[in-house]
Design a protein around this motif. Structure first.
Motif: not given
Length: 81
Positions: A1-10, A12-20, A67-74
């Motif tokens: 589960m830690d690997i999935l959590n790390a992948i989702l955080w990365v 989230l950061a990449v999609t956030g920057l690309m979205l900006i 948005f999906v990544v944020i929901v999954l992290l939550g």
């Protein structure tokens, strides 16, 4: 589960920057931040209505992914036992 959590955080950061970046590239409707840069950055992408439409589709797809990544992290945080 830690690997999935790390992948989702990365992701989230990449999609956030690309979205900006994609939002800043969009054609301004007057008085926006794109007018401050003179529109030179996005002149090649927005030379046609098709380019603008594709840019909008990519932006929406990336926003939905973000948005999906944020929901999954939550959900992972909520149900992490």
């Amino acid at each position: 589960m830690d690997i999935l959590n790390a992948i989702l955080w990365v992701l989230l950061a990449v999609t956030g920057l690309m979205l900006i970046a994609l939002v800043l590239v969009h054609r301004g409707r007057g008085g926006g931040i794109t007018d401050m840069f003179g529109g030179g950055l996005s002149s090649g992408v927005q030379s046609s209505a098709l380019g603008e439409r594709n840019l909008t589709r990519i932006t929406w797809g990336l926003a939905i992914t973000w948005f999906v990544v944020i929901v999954l992290l939550g959900l992972i945080t909520r149900f992490n036992v």
